[in-house]
Design an enzyme around this catalytic site. Structure first.
Site, short mmCIF file in Angstrom:
data_model
loop_
_atom_site.label_atom_id
_atom_site.label_comp_id
_atom_site.label_asym_id
_atom_site.label_seq_id
_atom_site.Cartn_x
_atom_site.Cartn_y
_atom_site.Cartn_z
CG ASP A 1 -1.99 1.05 1.15
OD1 ASP A 1 -2.07 1.76 0.13
OD2 ASP A 1 -2.77 1.16 2.11
CB ALA A 2 3.31 2.54 -2.00
CE LYS A 3 -3.89 4.99 0.27
NZ LYS A 3 -3.16 4.09 1.19
NE ARG A 4 5.75 4.06 -4.11
CZ ARG A 4 6.35 4.48 -3.02
NH1 ARG A 4 6.04 5.65 -2.50
NH2 ARG A 4 7.27 3.75 -2.43
#
Length: 293
Positions: free
Chosen positions: A103-106
Site C-alpha cells: 500500500d504505497a498509492k504511487r
C-alpha cells in the site's frame, strides 16, 4: 502458494483466499508508540522493533488470513533500514503463503512510474501495489508490462477518508461522478489483463465507509477485484460491504488493520501474538459469513 513467476495475480489472490476460507485481508501498519511494551523495551532500534512486531503479526495470521496489505510509509519513514525491514517482512509473508499488497498509492508519469513499479515488484517482491491514477490512464501502464504480467494493481476509486467526498462525489458534465470516471479507467486499462477465472489484475480501492456508492460501482466493474479499506476501526461493517461482492460471493477483499494488529490493547495480560491471532480469526470468520450467509 501458486508459483508467483507463472500465475496470474487474480488467480494467486483467490488461491490464497480459498486456502484461508475468507476474503479477509489484514493491514500491516506498524507504528512504534503503539507496539507492545515488551518489544519496545527489548529493541532500542525502532526499525528492529517494527520488524519484530510485523514478523510476529505475520506468524499470528497463519491459517486464518491469506492476504496482507503492508503500509509502505510506516517503513519508509526510517530510510534504508526501514525499506530493508519491509522487504524482510514481505519475504516472511510469502513464506507463510500470503499474497502481499504493498500500500504505497504511487502516482506519477513515465520513467518515474517505471521506477515505482521496479521498487514494488522487483526490490520488494510485492504481489500488487496500490496506485493513484489521477494523472491519467497512461500512468498505470508501467505496472502492466509483460515483465510484471504476474503482478496486480489497485487503483484508487472511492477512498475512506472523509475529505474524499469533496472530490470523488462531484458530478462531471456527462453525469458521472469523479469516482465513476475513475472506475471506468479501471475497466479500460484492465480489460486486456483478465485471467481464466474472469478477473482482471487491475483492481479498485473502494472503501467500506461509502455504502451508498457500493452497488453502483460493483455493477460497473464486474471483472475487477475491490480492495476494501475502512472496515472495523474506521466504521465499515458487514452491512456496508456486502454490496461490494458479486452475486457469486467473490470480487472483494476486505481489509482491517488497527482492530486486528492492535487487538492486544483490549486484552491486558494476554500475549500480544495470541490476541492478534484471536482477532484475526474472528475477523476472517466475520468476512466469510458475509458471503456465505
Amino acid at each position: 502458494m501458486t508459483d508467483v513467476a507463472h500465475a496470474h495475480f487474480a488467480d494467486r489472490l483467490y488461491d490464497a483466499v480459498d486456502r484461508a476460507g475468507s476474503a479477509a485481508c489484514v493491514g500491516l501498519d506498524p507504528v512504534l508508540d503503539r507496539l507492545p511494551e515488551s518489544l519496545r523495551s527489548a529493541h532500542l532500534d525502532p526499525v528492529e522493533a517494527i520488524e519484530a512486531f510485523s514478523r510476529g503479526v505475520v506468524g499470528s495470521l497463519e491459517g486464518r488470513i491469506g492476504v496482507i496489505k503492508a503500509q509502505s510509509a510506516c517503513f519508509e519513514r526510517y530510510g534504508a533500514p526501514g525499506v530493508e525491514a519491509l522487504r524482510n517482512v514481505i519475504k516472511r509473508a510469502h513464506e507463510h503463503d500470503c499474497v502481499v499488497i504493498l500500500d504505497a498509492k504511487r502516482g506519477d508519469i513515465g520513467v518515474s512510474a517505471e521506477h515505482y513499479a521496479a521498487f514494488a515488484f522487483e526490490a520488494m517482491n510485492a504481489d500488487a501495489l496500490t496506485i493513484n491514477a489521477s494523472l491519467g490512464a497512461d500512468t498505470v501502464q508501467p505496472y502492466l508490462t509483460r515483465q510484471y504480467a504476474d503482478r496486480g494493481v489497485f487503483i484508487l476509486v472511492r477512498t475512506s477518508n472523509p475529505g474524499s467526498d469533496d472530490l470523488q462525489s462531484q458530478s462531471l458534465i456527462d453525469g458521472r461522478t469523479v469516482a465513476e470516471m475513475m472506475a471506468d479507467v479501471v475497466i479500460d486499462v484492465g480489460k486486456s489483463h483478465i485471467s481464466a477465472s474472469g478477473f482482471s489484475s487491475v483492481g479498485a480501492v473502494v472503501a467500506a465507509t461509502k455504502p451508498d456508492d457500493a452497488a453502483a460501482l460493483r455493477a460497473r466493474m464486474k471483472r475487477n477485484i475491490f480492495l476494501v479499506p475502512g472496515y472495523g476501526a474506521q466504521g465499515g461493517s458487514a452491512d456496508t460491504v456486502k454490496n461490494l461482492f458479486r452475486d457469486d460471493g467473490r470480487g472483494a477483499i476486505i481489509t482491517a488493520s488497527r482492530s486486528v494488529i492492535y487487538a492486544f490493547k483490549d486484552a491486558p495480560g494476554q500475549d500480544w501474538r495470541a490476541a492478534i491471532r484471536d482477532a484475526a480469526g474472528a475477523f476472517a470468520t466475520e468476512v466469510a459469513n458475509i458471503t456465505n450467509g
